[in-house]
Design an enzyme around this catalytic site. Structure first.
Site, PDB file in Angstrom:
ATOM      1  CE  LYS A 144      32.909  63.748  -5.728  1.00 18.34           C
ATOM      2  NZ  LYS A 144      31.960  62.658  -6.037  1.00 18.34           N
TER       3      LYS A 144
ATOM      4  CG  ASP B  46      19.892  61.486   3.520  1.00 14.96           C
ATOM      5  OD1 ASP B  46      21.047  61.247   3.114  1.00 14.96           O
ATOM      6  OD2 ASP B  46      19.634  62.365   4.361  1.00 14.96           O
ATOM      7  CB  VAL B  47      23.268  57.800   0.058  1.00 16.22           C
ATOM      8  CG1 VAL B  47      22.505  57.266  -1.129  1.00 16.22           C
ATOM      9  CG2 VAL B  47      23.918  59.146  -0.238  1.00 16.22           C
TER      10      VAL B  47
ATOM     11  CE1 TYR C 295      31.644  67.292  -5.644  1.00 22.72           C
ATOM     12  CE2 TYR C 295      33.834  67.724  -6.528  1.00 22.72           C
ATOM     13  CZ  TYR C 295      32.583  67.142  -6.652  1.00 22.72           C
ATOM     14  OH  TYR C 295      32.273  66.396  -7.769  1.00 22.72           O
TER      15      TYR C 295
ATOM     16  CG  ASN D 221      26.362  59.164  -9.599  1.00 20.40           C
ATOM     17  OD1 ASN D 221      27.272  59.672 -10.257  1.00 20.40           O
ATOM     18  ND2 ASN D 221      25.146  59.720  -9.506  1.00 20.40           N
TER      19      ASN D 221
HETATM   20  C1  BGC Z   1      32.520  69.047 -10.142  1.00 19.85           C
HETATM   21  C2  BGC Z   1      32.147  70.041 -11.210  1.00 19.85           C
HETATM   22  C3  BGC Z   1      33.400  70.540 -11.911  1.00 19.85           C
HETATM   23  C4  BGC Z   1      34.302  69.402 -12.328  1.00 19.85           C
HETATM   24  C5  BGC Z   1      35.635  69.886 -12.908  1.00 19.85           C
HETATM   25  C6  BGC Z   1      33.370  67.964 -10.739  1.00 19.85           C
HETATM   26  O1  BGC Z   1      33.681  66.986  -9.804  1.00 19.85           O
HETATM   27  O2  BGC Z   1      31.325  68.513  -9.560  1.00 19.85           O
HETATM   28  O3  BGC Z   1      31.440  71.121 -10.646  1.00 19.85           O
HETATM   29  O4  BGC Z   1      33.036  71.275 -13.059  1.00 19.85           O
HETATM   30  O5  BGC Z   1      34.567  68.556 -11.243  1.00 19.85           O
HETATM   31  O6  BGC Z   1      36.221  70.888 -12.122  1.00 19.85           O
END
Ligand code: BGC
Length: 271
Positions: free
Chosen positions: A173, A69-70, A169, A96
């Site tokens: 990122k 588990d990172v 998410y 990744n």
């Molecule tokens: C996501 C995907 C998505 C893509 C483009 C990725 O980083 O994990 O679910 O389709 O970006 O939106």
């Protein structure tokens, strides 16, 4: 090894987190085909990791599956110890491993927020920190690679494209992007190169709902000027390049592998 494919990573050792499926699996196989011995890290799919190791070994490569588990510091330390025990060194980290836990913002639980940040961002921090420590200890070995070590952070087009319903998410990122650049700035003088890859829509399990039906795929393709969904191999070729001496003067940059998704295709006939 198949054919006379060039093997720019001969004699090097790579670790790919989240290597048991999707983009990570494609990257692991491609790094091995380029000559690297590969640690295939996985969190919850020993079968997936074993299949990737098998595929690498069938083509004459070397690989080992390692469970971690990172987001857990002591597990990450054990992961790198396990890799060093097996292959003796580390030249390339592909950080990744990543997940999505999507929710409308007002409904997003603290657990959904934390789990995504913990795995996607803190996981990359912990892995990159171990890699930097090892690279510093090993020092430069120009016969093997021009750089002391290479780190590739798997980001996403969502390091720049805002994404409603996926705020955790996108935040992870965006964080990866400035972690990558700040780290690259800090370690460049020690010969360590740090770069990111920002994939667009790549056909894997994580975004199955976006390509599984013809209607969904059509909606997705409206966002991709190049007119096709991406494949793990598209990202894997970029990773091999960023890991190899061919990109030796490249550090602190994000390579977008997205069929033009970040070109804002909505503006083609508007604005
Ligand atoms: C996501 C995907 C998505 C893509 C483009 C990725 O980083 O994990 O679910 O389709 O970006 O939106």
């Amino acid at each position: 090894m198949p054919g006379n494919a060039p093997r720019p990573l001969e004699g090097q050792v790579a670790l790919v987190t989240g290597g048991s499926s999707g983009i990570g699996a494609g990257v692991a196989v491609a790094l091995a085909a380029a000559g690297a011995a590969v640690g295939v890290n996985y969190a919850s799919s020993p079968e997936g990791a074993a299949a990737v190791v098998d595929e690498i070994e069938r083509t004459g490569g070397a690989a080992v599956a390692l469970q971690t588990d990172v987001s857990r510091e002591e597990q990450v330390e054990a992961l790198f110890r396990g890799l060093l025990n097996r292959f003796g060194r580390l030249d390339i980290l592909v950080a990744n491993a990543g997940i999505q836990k999507d929710a409308a913002f007002a409904d997003m639980t603290l657990d959904q927020w934390r789990t995504v940040l913990d795995i996607n961002l803190t996981g990359q921090f912990l892995c990159a920190r171990e890699a930097v420590r090892i690279f510093d200890r090993q020092g430069r070995d120009p016969g093997r690679s021009a750089a002391t070590g290479k780190i590739i952070c798997m980001s996403s087009v969502h390091e720049v494209i805002p994404w409603a319903g996926h705020v955790n998410y996108a935040a992870s990122k965006g964080g990866i992007m400035l972690m990558m650049k700040s780290l690259a700035q800090e370690v460049a003088s020690r010969g360590i190169r740090v770069n990111g890859i920002a994939p667009g829509a790549i056909q894997t399990d994580i975004n199955r709902a976006a390509w599984e039906t013809p209607e969904a795929l059509q909606r997705l393709l409206a966002l991709i000027p190049y007119g096709r969904i991406g494949l793990p191999e598209d990202v894997a070729r970029a990773a091999v390049w960023l890991a190899s001496d061919a990109s030796d003067y490249v550090t602190g940059t994000t390579l977008f592998v997205d069929g033009g998704m970040t070109l804002y295709p909505g503006f083609r006939e508007n604005g």
